[in-house]
Write a protein that holds these residues in place. Structure first.
Motif, PDB file in Angstrom:
ATOM      1  N   PHE A   3       0.857  -1.123   0.062  1.00  0.00           N
ATOM      2  CA  PHE A   3      -0.052   0.168  -0.013  1.00  0.00           C
ATOM      3  C   PHE A   3       0.753   1.155  -0.145  1.00  0.00           C
ATOM      4  O   PHE A   3       0.723   2.256  -0.755  1.00  0.00           O
ATOM      5  CB  PHE A   3      -1.014  -0.083   1.274  1.00  0.00           C
ATOM      6  CG  PHE A   3      -1.543   1.288   1.448  1.00  0.00           C
ATOM      7  CD1 PHE A   3      -2.413   1.841   0.866  1.00  0.00           C
ATOM      8  CD2 PHE A   3      -1.194   1.998   2.718  1.00  0.00           C
ATOM      9  CE1 PHE A   3      -3.123   3.114   1.053  1.00  0.00           C
ATOM     10  CE2 PHE A   3      -1.683   3.093   2.968  1.00  0.00           C
ATOM     11  CZ  PHE A   3      -2.677   3.765   2.072  1.00  0.00           C
ATOM     12  N   ILE A  71      -9.060   5.780   4.246  1.00  0.00           N
ATOM     13  CA  ILE A  71      -8.458   4.650   3.743  1.00  0.00           C
ATOM     14  C   ILE A  71      -7.442   4.066   4.613  1.00  0.00           C
ATOM     15  O   ILE A  71      -7.529   2.763   5.052  1.00  0.00           O
ATOM     16  CB  ILE A  71      -7.664   4.885   2.359  1.00  0.00           C
ATOM     17  CG1 ILE A  71      -8.729   5.154   1.305  1.00  0.00           C
ATOM     18  CG2 ILE A  71      -6.716   3.839   2.053  1.00  0.00           C
ATOM     19  CD1 ILE A  71      -8.231   5.797  -0.166  1.00  0.00           C
ATOM     20  N   VAL A  72      -6.715   4.790   5.323  1.00  0.00           N
ATOM     21  CA  VAL A  72      -5.822   4.464   6.334  1.00  0.00           C
ATOM     22  C   VAL A  72      -6.445   3.860   7.488  1.00  0.00           C
ATOM     23  O   VAL A  72      -6.148   2.874   7.990  1.00  0.00           O
ATOM     24  CB  VAL A  72      -4.901   5.534   6.783  1.00  0.00           C
ATOM     25  CG1 VAL A  72      -4.059   5.143   8.044  1.00  0.00           C
ATOM     26  CG2 VAL A  72      -4.149   5.923   5.739  1.00  0.00           C
ATOM     27  N   TYR A  74      -9.484   2.387   7.512  1.00  0.00           N
ATOM     28  CA  TYR A  74     -10.039   0.946   7.240  1.00  0.00           C
ATOM     29  C   TYR A  74      -8.890   0.145   7.157  1.00  0.00           C
ATOM     30  O   TYR A  74      -9.079  -1.376   7.066  1.00  0.00           O
ATOM     31  CB  TYR A  74     -10.981   0.958   6.055  1.00  0.00           C
ATOM     32  CG  TYR A  74     -12.424   1.608   6.536  1.00  0.00           C
ATOM     33  CD1 TYR A  74     -13.011   0.694   7.074  1.00  0.00           C
ATOM     34  CD2 TYR A  74     -12.747   2.833   6.052  1.00  0.00           C
ATOM     35  CE1 TYR A  74     -14.396   1.170   7.635  1.00  0.00           C
ATOM     36  CE2 TYR A  74     -13.949   3.139   6.459  1.00  0.00           C
ATOM     37  CZ  TYR A  74     -14.719   2.235   7.268  1.00  0.00           C
ATOM     38  OH  TYR A  74     -15.963   2.719   7.664  1.00  0.00           O
ATOM     39  N   ARG A  75      -7.778   0.415   6.685  1.00  0.00           N
ATOM     40  CA  ARG A  75      -6.557  -0.470   6.532  1.00  0.00           C
ATOM     41  C   ARG A  75      -6.266  -0.914   7.829  1.00  0.00           C
ATOM     42  O   ARG A  75      -5.647  -2.300   8.010  1.00  0.00           O
ATOM     43  CB  ARG A  75      -5.364   0.294   5.675  1.00  0.00           C
ATOM     44  CG  ARG A  75      -5.640   0.078   4.321  1.00  0.00           C
ATOM     45  CD  ARG A  75      -4.338   0.358   3.456  1.00  0.00           C
ATOM     46  NE  ARG A  75      -3.495  -0.712   3.374  1.00  0.00           N
ATOM     47  CZ  ARG A  75      -2.560  -1.185   4.194  1.00  0.00           C
ATOM     48  NH1 ARG A  75      -2.125  -0.208   5.236  1.00  0.00           N
ATOM     49  NH2 ARG A  75      -1.841  -2.089   4.002  1.00  0.00           N
ATOM     50  N   LEU A  80      -9.654  -3.520   4.703  1.00  0.00           N
ATOM     51  CA  LEU A  80      -9.094  -3.476   3.141  1.00  0.00           C
ATOM     52  C   LEU A  80      -7.499  -4.177   3.514  1.00  0.00           C
ATOM     53  O   LEU A  80      -6.294  -3.741   3.306  1.00  0.00           O
ATOM     54  CB  LEU A  80      -8.414  -1.856   2.962  1.00  0.00           C
ATOM     55  CG  LEU A  80      -9.696  -1.101   2.840  1.00  0.00           C
ATOM     56  CD1 LEU A  80      -9.311   0.384   2.486  1.00  0.00           C
ATOM     57  CD2 LEU A  80     -10.550  -1.586   1.760  1.00  0.00           C
ATOM     58  N   SER A  81      -7.693  -5.455   3.516  1.00  0.00           N
ATOM     59  CA  SER A  81      -6.498  -6.404   3.454  1.00  0.00           C
ATOM     60  C   SER A  81      -6.727  -7.133   2.253  1.00  0.00           C
ATOM     61  O   SER A  81      -7.461  -7.488   1.674  1.00  0.00           O
ATOM     62  CB  SER A  81      -6.569  -7.320   4.735  1.00  0.00           C
ATOM     63  OG  SER A  81      -7.672  -7.895   4.764  1.00  0.00           O
ATOM     64  N   ASP A  86      -5.099  -3.895  -1.248  1.00  0.00           N
ATOM     65  CA  ASP A  86      -3.840  -3.121  -1.108  1.00  0.00           C
ATOM     66  C   ASP A  86      -3.700  -2.179  -2.138  1.00  0.00           C
ATOM     67  O   ASP A  86      -3.122  -0.940  -2.119  1.00  0.00           O
ATOM     68  CB  ASP A  86      -2.827  -4.029  -0.646  1.00  0.00           C
ATOM     69  CG  ASP A  86      -2.215  -3.958   0.882  1.00  0.00           C
ATOM     70  OD1 ASP A  86      -2.934  -3.467   1.686  1.00  0.00           O
ATOM     71  OD2 ASP A  86      -1.611  -4.824   0.971  1.00  0.00           O
ATOM     72  N   ALA A  89      -6.368   0.278  -2.675  1.00  0.00           N
ATOM     73  CA  ALA A  89      -6.084   1.521  -1.536  1.00  0.00           C
ATOM     74  C   ALA A  89      -4.785   2.413  -1.778  1.00  0.00           C
ATOM     75  O   ALA A  89      -4.986   3.578  -1.800  1.00  0.00           O
ATOM     76  CB  ALA A  89      -6.011   0.716  -0.105  1.00  0.00           C
TER      77      ALA A  89
END
Length: 154
Positions: A3, A71-72, A74-75, A80-81, A86, A89
């Protein structure tokens, strides 16, 4: 790690290409690349997509900062895995940051890529955002399909 690397690569390519256009082309100048399929035309957009909301570009810079924050977030939460997410994102964040930098530094976004005969004008950040949206949808569909099949997709 993918990412962060992809985000950085998108920002560097986007900002480098915009620098080249601002340095080597006058606003409105046209350069053939692969006519009639692709050409460059230097344009300064003070608004959003399709030249909408002209003059309100700084607000979109703030929106981009919020989007990157989401985005960060949810990562970190793990939503967002996986490689597809990745990539999605990274493209989304890199594109958002690239255009936000233009808006904050110059008050406008440098656009220059024209596909075909007038299908709109964009830049590397816009292409990355579009790729990110497509990959996000693909990732969500794959995850849904795998969950229905009782497979783990990560």
């Amino acid at each position: 790690m993918l990412f962060y690397i992809l985000t950085l690569i998108v920002v560097l390519i986007d900002q480098g290409s915009k620098w080249w256009v601002r340095d080597h082309m006058s606003v409105g100048e046209h350069r053939s690349v692969f006519d009639p399929y692709l050409h460059f035309e230097h344009y300064q957009n003070t608004g959003a997509a399709f030249s909408s909301f002209q003059g309100y570009g700084k607000w979109f810079a703030y929106l981009a900062i919020v989007v990157v924050g989401v985005i960060v977030y949810y990562r970190i939460k793990g939503a967002l895995s996986g490689i597809v997410m990745d990539l999605a994102a990274g493209f989304l964040a890199g594109g958002a940051i690239g255009n936000a930098l233009d808006r904050l530094i110059y008050g406008k976004v440098t656009d220059f890529i024209v596909w075909g005969s007038g299908s709109g004008i964009m830049n590397v950040a816009d292409i990355a955002i579009n790729a990110g949206v497509v990959l996000l949808v693909v990732g969500m569909l794959l995850r849904s399909w795998c969950e229905r099949r009782s497979y783990s997709f990560k």
